[in-house]
Motif scaffolding. Structure first.
Motif, PDB file in Angstrom:
ATOM      1  N   LEU A  25      32.473  -9.163 -51.432  1.00  0.00           N
ATOM      2  CA  LEU A  25      31.676  -9.405 -52.770  1.00  0.00           C
ATOM      3  C   LEU A  25      30.255  -9.054 -52.479  1.00  0.00           C
ATOM      4  O   LEU A  25      29.651  -8.088 -53.255  1.00  0.00           O
ATOM      5  N   LEU A  26      29.671  -9.791 -51.516  1.00  0.00           N
ATOM      6  CA  LEU A  26      28.256  -9.435 -51.288  1.00  0.00           C
ATOM      7  C   LEU A  26      27.857  -8.507 -50.363  1.00  0.00           C
ATOM      8  O   LEU A  26      26.384  -8.285 -50.056  1.00  0.00           O
ATOM      9  N   GLY A  27      29.010  -7.896 -49.706  1.00  0.00           N
ATOM     10  CA  GLY A  27      28.511  -6.915 -48.630  1.00  0.00           C
ATOM     11  C   GLY A  27      28.225  -7.581 -47.268  1.00  0.00           C
ATOM     12  O   GLY A  27      28.297  -8.555 -47.125  1.00  0.00           O
ATOM     13  N   THR A  31      21.533  -2.183 -45.984  1.00  0.00           N
ATOM     14  CA  THR A  31      20.367  -1.827 -46.930  1.00  0.00           C
ATOM     15  C   THR A  31      20.944  -0.808 -47.865  1.00  0.00           C
ATOM     16  O   THR A  31      21.688  -0.004 -47.560  1.00  0.00           O
ATOM     17  N   GLN A  32      20.244  -0.853 -49.196  1.00  0.00           N
ATOM     18  CA  GLN A  32      20.482   0.230 -49.882  1.00  0.00           C
ATOM     19  C   GLN A  32      19.696   1.597 -49.770  1.00  0.00           C
ATOM     20  O   GLN A  32      18.580   1.380 -49.054  1.00  0.00           O
ATOM     21  N   THR A  63      20.961  -4.221 -59.927  1.00  0.00           N
ATOM     22  CA  THR A  63      22.206  -3.823 -59.577  1.00  0.00           C
ATOM     23  C   THR A  63      23.170  -5.162 -59.151  1.00  0.00           C
ATOM     24  O   THR A  63      22.595  -6.220 -59.610  1.00  0.00           O
ATOM     25  N   VAL A  64      24.089  -5.052 -58.749  1.00  0.00           N
ATOM     26  CA  VAL A  64      25.206  -6.023 -58.513  1.00  0.00           C
ATOM     27  C   VAL A  64      24.527  -7.250 -57.815  1.00  0.00           C
ATOM     28  O   VAL A  64      24.700  -8.468 -58.001  1.00  0.00           O
ATOM     29  N   ARG A  65      23.631  -6.803 -56.687  1.00  0.00           N
ATOM     30  CA  ARG A  65      22.894  -7.953 -55.838  1.00  0.00           C
ATOM     31  C   ARG A  65      21.544  -8.260 -56.302  1.00  0.00           C
ATOM     32  O   ARG A  65      20.823  -8.622 -55.257  1.00  0.00           O
ATOM     33  N   GLY A  66      21.222  -7.542 -57.472  1.00  0.00           N
ATOM     34  CA  GLY A  66      19.676  -8.142 -57.739  1.00  0.00           C
ATOM     35  C   GLY A  66      18.960  -6.649 -58.201  1.00  0.00           C
ATOM     36  O   GLY A  66      19.508  -5.507 -58.100  1.00  0.00           O
ATOM     37  N   ARG A  68      16.783  -3.267 -57.391  1.00  0.00           N
ATOM     38  CA  ARG A  68      16.627  -2.268 -56.235  1.00  0.00           C
ATOM     39  C   ARG A  68      15.298  -2.496 -55.643  1.00  0.00           C
ATOM     40  O   ARG A  68      14.207  -2.157 -56.198  1.00  0.00           O
TER      41      ARG A  68
END
Length: 113
Positions: A25-27, A31-32, A63-66, A68
């Motif tokens: 779920l969180l990876g 890094t993006q 995004t999913v984790r906050g 960008r």
């Protein structure tokens, strides 16, 4: 003794499943990729100075984790560049004003009929 072993195995199994679910779920800390600066949905006006309302109206996509982070960094760089350009222009205008003769300044400040 057997119940203790079953309890420990069950605990390890549930903990492992929770860890696997959280990792998926969180990876795994990747890094993006950097935001494509020419395609960012966040833009500041080019035809006029940036105002506080422009900054308040900005909406950074989530995004999913906050947020960008690369997009926020890009926005802050653009804002800093705009402010730097404005400061340079203000300094240039002040230098021009100080360099002009007092009579020209007085004429510009007097109301025109």
């Amino acid at each position: 003794m057997l119940t203790f072993v079953v309890f420990v195995v069950g605990l390890v199994l549930v903990g492992g499943l929770l860890f696997l679910g959280a990792a998926l779920l969180l990876g795994r800390g990747e890094t993006q990729p950097p935001a494509e600066l020419d395609r960012s949905p966040v833009e500041l006006p080019d035809d006029r100075p940036v105002t506080g309302d422009d900054v308040r109206a900005l909406q950074v996509s989530v995004t999913v984790r906050g947020y960008r982070m690369t997009e926020v960094d890009w926005l802050l760089d653009q804002l800093a560049q705009t402010i730097d350009e404005r400061d340079v222009e203000i300094a240039r205008l002040r230098a021009d004003l100080e360099a002009s003769p007092p009579s020209v300044v007085a004429e510009e400040e007097s109301p025109r009929a």
